[in-house]
Design a protein around this motif. Sequence first.
Motif, PDB file in Angstrom:
ATOM      1  N   ALA B 151       0.868  -1.241  -0.117  1.00 42.62           N
ATOM      2  CA  ALA B 151       0.131  -0.180  -0.022  1.00 42.62           C
ATOM      3  C   ALA B 151       0.772   1.411   0.035  1.00 42.62           C
ATOM      4  O   ALA B 151       1.948   1.311   0.577  1.00 42.62           O
ATOM      5  CB  ALA B 151      -1.010   0.027   1.312  1.00 42.62           C
ATOM      6  N   ILE B 152       0.327   2.405  -0.756  1.00 41.04           N
ATOM      7  CA  ILE B 152       0.928   3.632  -0.413  1.00 41.04           C
ATOM      8  C   ILE B 152       0.163   4.522   0.566  1.00 41.04           C
ATOM      9  O   ILE B 152      -0.799   4.139   0.915  1.00 41.04           O
ATOM     10  CB  ILE B 152       0.539   4.450  -1.800  1.00 41.04           C
ATOM     11  CG1 ILE B 152       1.217   3.803  -2.878  1.00 41.04           C
ATOM     12  CG2 ILE B 152       1.170   5.738  -1.602  1.00 41.04           C
ATOM     13  CD1 ILE B 152       0.765   4.269  -4.288  1.00 41.04           C
ATOM     14  N   VAL B 153       0.964   5.477   1.259  1.00 38.11           N
ATOM     15  CA  VAL B 153       0.437   6.125   2.404  1.00 38.11           C
ATOM     16  C   VAL B 153       0.707   7.589   2.389  1.00 38.11           C
ATOM     17  O   VAL B 153       1.670   8.058   1.526  1.00 38.11           O
ATOM     18  CB  VAL B 153       0.979   5.557   3.675  1.00 38.11           C
ATOM     19  CG1 VAL B 153       0.645   4.245   4.167  1.00 38.11           C
ATOM     20  CG2 VAL B 153       2.467   5.603   4.063  1.00 38.11           C
ATOM     21  N   PRO B 154      -0.114   8.287   2.797  1.00 32.90           N
ATOM     22  CA  PRO B 154       0.067   9.805   2.540  1.00 32.90           C
ATOM     23  C   PRO B 154       1.033  10.276   3.726  1.00 32.90           C
ATOM     24  O   PRO B 154       1.066   9.709   5.083  1.00 32.90           O
ATOM     25  CB  PRO B 154      -1.333  10.485   3.064  1.00 32.90           C
ATOM     26  CG  PRO B 154      -1.694   9.481   4.206  1.00 32.90           C
ATOM     27  CD  PRO B 154      -1.404   8.040   3.605  1.00 32.90           C
ATOM     28  N   TRP B 155       2.234  11.034   3.464  1.00 30.47           N
ATOM     29  CA  TRP B 155       3.268  11.359   3.907  1.00 30.47           C
ATOM     30  C   TRP B 155       2.989  12.606   4.903  1.00 30.47           C
ATOM     31  O   TRP B 155       3.629  12.691   5.838  1.00 30.47           O
ATOM     32  CB  TRP B 155       4.590  11.587   3.280  1.00 30.47           C
ATOM     33  CG  TRP B 155       4.887  10.281   2.406  1.00 30.47           C
ATOM     34  CD1 TRP B 155       4.398   9.222   2.387  1.00 30.47           C
ATOM     35  CD2 TRP B 155       6.081  10.520   1.338  1.00 30.47           C
ATOM     36  NE1 TRP B 155       4.833   8.310   1.735  1.00 30.47           N
ATOM     37  CE2 TRP B 155       6.031   9.180   0.799  1.00 30.47           C
ATOM     38  CE3 TRP B 155       6.978  11.328   0.912  1.00 30.47           C
ATOM     39  CZ2 TRP B 155       7.029   8.847  -0.143  1.00 30.47           C
ATOM     40  CZ3 TRP B 155       7.857  11.045   0.025  1.00 30.47           C
ATOM     41  CH2 TRP B 155       7.738   9.647  -0.507  1.00 30.47           C
ATOM     42  N   TRP B 156       2.285  13.431   4.396  1.00 32.98           N
ATOM     43  CA  TRP B 156       1.972  14.647   5.038  1.00 32.98           C
ATOM     44  C   TRP B 156       1.127  14.679   6.448  1.00 32.98           C
ATOM     45  O   TRP B 156       0.909  15.802   7.146  1.00 32.98           O
ATOM     46  CB  TRP B 156       1.361  15.758   3.915  1.00 32.98           C
ATOM     47  CG  TRP B 156      -0.356  15.197   3.550  1.00 32.98           C
ATOM     48  CD1 TRP B 156      -1.379  15.230   4.394  1.00 32.98           C
ATOM     49  CD2 TRP B 156      -0.658  14.283   2.464  1.00 32.98           C
ATOM     50  NE1 TRP B 156      -2.360  14.761   3.730  1.00 32.98           N
ATOM     51  CE2 TRP B 156      -2.216  13.899   2.894  1.00 32.98           C
ATOM     52  CE3 TRP B 156      -0.083  13.933   1.483  1.00 32.98           C
ATOM     53  CZ2 TRP B 156      -2.659  13.399   1.675  1.00 32.98           C
ATOM     54  CZ3 TRP B 156      -0.726  13.299   0.513  1.00 32.98           C
ATOM     55  CH2 TRP B 156      -1.962  12.873   0.587  1.00 32.98           C
ATOM     56  N   ASP B 157       0.536  13.533   6.812  1.00 32.20           N
ATOM     57  CA  ASP B 157      -0.246  13.192   7.904  1.00 32.20           C
ATOM     58  C   ASP B 157       0.024  11.864   8.371  1.00 32.20           C
ATOM     59  O   ASP B 157      -0.838  11.002   7.920  1.00 32.20           O
ATOM     60  CB  ASP B 157      -1.734  13.500   7.610  1.00 32.20           C
ATOM     61  CG  ASP B 157      -2.585  13.434   8.877  1.00 32.20           C
ATOM     62  OD1 ASP B 157      -1.996  12.932   9.833  1.00 32.20           O
ATOM     63  OD2 ASP B 157      -3.671  13.742   8.731  1.00 32.20           O
ATOM     64  N   PRO B 158       0.826  11.583   9.230  1.00 33.35           N
ATOM     65  CA  PRO B 158       1.052  10.250   9.616  1.00 33.35           C
ATOM     66  C   PRO B 158      -0.007   9.425  10.604  1.00 33.35           C
ATOM     67  O   PRO B 158      -0.163   8.365  10.506  1.00 33.35           O
ATOM     68  CB  PRO B 158       2.427  10.547  10.848  1.00 33.35           C
ATOM     69  CG  PRO B 158       2.873  11.777  10.441  1.00 33.35           C
ATOM     70  CD  PRO B 158       1.899  12.602   9.869  1.00 33.35           C
ATOM     71  N   ALA B 175       2.169  -5.049   3.822  1.00 32.59           N
ATOM     72  CA  ALA B 175       3.216  -4.185   3.348  1.00 32.59           C
ATOM     73  C   ALA B 175       3.030  -2.572   2.954  1.00 32.59           C
ATOM     74  O   ALA B 175       1.870  -2.486   2.395  1.00 32.59           O
ATOM     75  CB  ALA B 175       3.997  -4.821   2.299  1.00 32.59           C
ATOM     76  N   ILE B 176       3.820  -1.487   3.216  1.00 33.45           N
ATOM     77  CA  ILE B 176       3.642  -0.281   2.616  1.00 33.45           C
ATOM     78  C   ILE B 176       5.028  -0.094   1.913  1.00 33.45           C
ATOM     79  O   ILE B 176       5.944  -0.553   2.027  1.00 33.45           O
ATOM     80  CB  ILE B 176       3.245   0.624   3.661  1.00 33.45           C
ATOM     81  CG1 ILE B 176       4.482   0.790   4.727  1.00 33.45           C
ATOM     82  CG2 ILE B 176       2.020   0.525   4.358  1.00 33.45           C
ATOM     83  CD1 ILE B 176       4.356   2.132   5.481  1.00 33.45           C
ATOM     84  N   ASN B 205       0.443  -3.874  13.337  1.00 32.47           N
ATOM     85  CA  ASN B 205      -0.275  -4.769  12.334  1.00 32.47           C
ATOM     86  C   ASN B 205       0.719  -5.769  11.747  1.00 32.47           C
ATOM     87  O   ASN B 205       0.362  -6.273  10.521  1.00 32.47           O
ATOM     88  CB  ASN B 205      -0.958  -3.871  11.231  1.00 32.47           C
ATOM     89  CG  ASN B 205      -2.103  -3.012  11.591  1.00 32.47           C
ATOM     90  OD1 ASN B 205      -3.284  -3.548  12.208  1.00 32.47           O
ATOM     91  ND2 ASN B 205      -1.957  -1.785  12.055  1.00 32.47           N
ATOM     92  N   SER B 206       1.864  -5.821  11.957  1.00 31.09           N
ATOM     93  CA  SER B 206       2.889  -6.469  11.366  1.00 31.09           C
ATOM     94  C   SER B 206       3.169  -6.192   9.751  1.00 31.09           C
ATOM     95  O   SER B 206       2.971  -7.000   8.973  1.00 31.09           O
ATOM     96  CB  SER B 206       2.757  -8.186  11.420  1.00 31.09           C
ATOM     97  OG  SER B 206       2.548  -8.424  12.843  1.00 31.09           O
ATOM     98  N   VAL B 207       3.303  -4.809   9.561  1.00 27.63           N
ATOM     99  CA  VAL B 207       3.338  -4.336   8.320  1.00 27.63           C
ATOM    100  C   VAL B 207       4.785  -3.831   8.137  1.00 27.63           C
ATOM    101  O   VAL B 207       5.269  -3.110   8.760  1.00 27.63           O
ATOM    102  CB  VAL B 207       2.472  -3.171   8.160  1.00 27.63           C
ATOM    103  CG1 VAL B 207       2.805  -2.326   6.832  1.00 27.63           C
ATOM    104  CG2 VAL B 207       0.746  -3.588   8.001  1.00 27.63           C
ATOM    105  N   VAL B 208       5.348  -4.398   6.878  1.00 22.98           N
ATOM    106  CA  VAL B 208       6.845  -4.116   6.435  1.00 22.98           C
ATOM    107  C   VAL B 208       6.818  -2.903   5.553  1.00 22.98           C
ATOM    108  O   VAL B 208       6.149  -2.663   4.847  1.00 22.98           O
ATOM    109  CB  VAL B 208       7.293  -5.506   5.865  1.00 22.98           C
ATOM    110  CG1 VAL B 208       8.805  -4.955   5.418  1.00 22.98           C
ATOM    111  CG2 VAL B 208       7.317  -6.710   6.653  1.00 22.98           C
TER     112      VAL B 208
END
Lengths: 437, 437
Positions: B151-158, B175-176, B205-208
Motif C-alpha cells: 500500500a501507498i500512504v500519505p506522508w503529510w499526515d502520519p 506491506a507499505i 499490524n505486522s506491516v513491513v
Amino acid sequence: MKLEDLILVSIDDHAIEPPNAFARHMPAKFKGREPHIESRGGRDVWVFEGRATGYMGLNSVVGRPKEEYGMEPLGYEHMRRGTWDIQARVDDMNANGVLGSICFPTFPGFAGQRFQTHPDREVALAAIQAYNDWHLHDWCNAAPGRFIPLAIVPWWDPVAAAAEINRMAKLGVHAITFSDNPALHGFPSIHDPYWDPMWKACADNSVVINCHIGTGAKADHASDLSPIDAWITSMPISIANSAADWIWAPMWKKYPNLKMALSEGGIGWIPYLLERADFTHLHHKAWTNADFGGLKPSEVFKKHIITCFIEDDFGLQNLKHIGEDMVGWECDYPHSDCTWPNSPEVVWESFKHLSDETINKVTHLNVMREFNYNPLQLLGRENCTVGALRAQAKAKGVNTAPALGMGGAAPKRETGKPVTSGDINAMFKQADAETAL
Amino acid sequence: MKLEDLILVSIDDHAIEPPNAFARHMPAKFKGREPHIESRGGRDVWVFEGRATGYMGLNSVVGRPKEEYGMEPLGYEHMRRGTWDIQARVDDMNANGVLGSICFPTFPGFAGQRFQTHPDREVALAAIQAYNDWHLHDWCNAAPGRFIPLAIVPWWDPVAAAAEINRMAKLGVHAITFSDNPALHGFPSIHDPYWDPMWKACADNSVVINCHIGTGAKADHASDLSPIDAWITSMPISIANSAADWIWAPMWKKYPNLKMALSEGGIGWIPYLLERADFTHLHHKAWTNADFGGLKPSEVFKKHIITCFIEDDFGLQNLKHIGEDMVGWECDYPHSDCTWPNSPEVVWESFKHLSDETINKVTHLNVMREFNYNPLQLLGRENCTVGALRAQAKAKGVNTAPALGMGGAAPKRETGKPVTSGDINAMFKQADAETAL
C-alpha cells in the motif's frame, strides 16, 4: 610472522601545513600573496586571495581521548604536534610502527580543490607549485625514505598539469592527488578528452592518480536529525558511484599502464561492485555500446585501480575477489578514524588467516611497486619493521598517552541525545561565518 | 533439490497501472478528478490534478531483445502485456517459475511520491486510496496467493497514514511502500517523532516498510559524458547512505517488532557496511552519544532490515555475515535488470553451495514469515514450484520469445560511442517537455 615483523606503509594520511609552508616557496613575483595564517577571533585561519578557511585542522583529533573526537581544533595549539611538525610526525609514525606515508593536503583541500577556482590563475599556479615544493622538500625529504610525495595539479589547464607532473617526476614524485569526479566542481568529466595531456603525463612518468573520498562525490548527510554516526558509516562507500564511473572511463585503453587509487574507500564492498559491474556489462552492453575489448569491467578495475583499508576484516577475507596485488593499507593519521598508536595491533587481528606473502603485499610490497617507492633499500629492511620503528620511538620517549583538554570547538551535546549531522554542520557553518572576510 | 523444486517469491517487481485503475475506485465526490490516461503526441500519459507524467512505462522493457533495453515505451502498446494486464502477468510469472510477487507502483512513483505534494490533500488521499483499492482488489486478489499487496500512504499526515495502514491491514495487507529518505522530499527525517503514529501502525499490524532504491537517495549520474553503464552499476548500492541512516534511527527501540526492506539494494555490500557500522560505533560512540542498549549496529540491522538480490553470487557466498533469515529474492519484472524468463536458471547457478534449508529461506520462507504470506497452504505446495508453474505456462502456450520492434523512444546512439547519462537524461527531459500541460 610476528606483529613486530610487519612493515607498514600507509597510502592515506594527512599533513596540516605549518604557517610558513607557502611563504618559503612562493616566487618573488607573488611575495605577500601566498596563502598565510591569520589569527582571527582566537582561530588560526588560512587566507589566500581574500578567501579564508573555516577550520584549518579538519578533524585532526589524533592524540585526544575518544570523547573529544567530535571537536574541531581552532589552531595549531589544539592539535598534536605531529599533525604539522615533520620531526614530530616521524616520531608519531615510529610510535605506531609506520614506515611510510602518503600525506594529502589539508588547507588546499584533499585534491587541491581550493586552488582551482581563483580568478587569477597565475597566482593560483604559483601557490600550487609552492605547495608542491614545500611538500616535497620540507615535508617528505626531511625524512628520507619515510614518505611517498603527492603533488597537486592545476585542473583548469591539463597541459600545465602535465608540465607540473613532469617537473615533479624529475624530482622523484610518482603520485598526484585529484578529484574522484572533477565534473562535480564544474570541470570536464573524466570521460572528456580534455584530460588526455594529464593522463599521458601520469602514464609516461609512472605517476598514480590518488582520489580521496570527499573530493568529488560526497557522503550525504541524510538529514539534519540523522546521528552523525550514520554519516561516518557511509563516508568511505560514498566513493562507489565514482568507482563505477572510473571503470567505464576511456583513459585505461589509451594509457594501459595508468593507475589510480580510491583513497579511504575501504575494500569490503569492492567484490560486490565488481560483480555488479560485470552483470551490468553482460546484461546491457547490447544497447549501451560498452566495449572493454573483450575484458570484463572487473578485470579493468583490478588492473588499474588501487584500493585501501584501515580496518576491514571482511575485505581481507575476500582478497581473491579484489585482487591481492592492488590493495594497500592506510592509517588516516590524524583523523578520527585513525587507529594510532595501535594500528599494528588492529591490522594484525585482521591478518590472522593470511599468508606472510599476502600480508607483505598489502602492507607494503604492492605500494612500493605501484608508487616506485623503495625505503627498504635506503634504510635497510631490518630498520623498517614495526618492532624496529617502535624501538626508536621508545628510545626517544615519544609520549602517546591521550591528551585531555586540547581545546577547540565542540558540537552541541546533550546527555542522552545523539550528536546529529545538523549539530556538526552548524559547528562548521558558524566557523565559516566567523572567519569570513 | 533440483531447479524445478525451487519456490520463488519476488519482493521487488513493478506493475504498470492500466488506464482504468483509478477511475474504478475513486470516490464519487472526486469523479473526474482521478488520475487518468490522456493521449498526447503519440504518447499515453498519466494526468492528475493538472500534472502529466513524461514516460508512463519507466524502463518496462521485459520481453524485448537486449538491444532495445535502452528504449522507453511511449504507451501500453509498446509494453509486454504482462506489465499492466494481471492475467498476462500471472502467465509471465508462471513462465518464469515465480510463485509470488510484491509489485511497486509505477505512475505514482515507487513510494507514491507523486501523490505527496499536491496542494489539495483531500483529492490526493482519495487517489492514494483508489490506488490501494485497485492494487489490492483488481491486481493482487485477481490471482489469490500470487501477490503480496503493497500500500501507498500519505506522508503529510502520519495519523492519516496510520489510518490507511489499519484499513488495509484489515484487508490482509502487510506491506507499505515508503521513501528510504523522506527528508529529501521535504518531509521530516525518519529520526523525527513525527512518524511515530505510522511506525506504530506498522508494528501493531505486522506491516513491513518497503523502501525501493531511487525513492529518496538516488544514484547520481556522475557526469553527462559518463557511460550509462556506470550509473546502472551504482544504482543498487546508492541506498547504502540510507541504510546507514536507518540503522541509527529511533523506531527500532520504540517498536521492537518493526521491519523494513531495502528493495533492489543488493546484498553483497552489506557485510562491509555492517562491519563499518560496528567500527564506527566502537570508535566514535564516546562522543556521539549513540546508544543501542548494548547491541551492535549490525545486530540491529540483522533484526529489522530485510535485503534482497537479483543476481548476487558474492552476497550469497557470505550469507553468514548478512543473516540468512532476512534475505529475500527479487525478480524486478518488468525492468531491464530483470532476468525473466530465465530467473530460475540464473539464481540456481548462485545456489550451488547452499543447503536446501538456506535456499528455501532466501527464495520464499523468509518472505512468507516476514510478510504474513502463505501461498503454500492456499495453493498446495506441489503447485508452487518452478516446475509446476512452468508446466502451467507451457500448457497455456505462453510465448516468451523476445519481441522485436516493440517501439518507443530511443536514446541517441552512434556506432562505437557509448550511450551516456546525458543521452538518457536528454530522452527523459524531452518527454517531460513534450507532455507538459
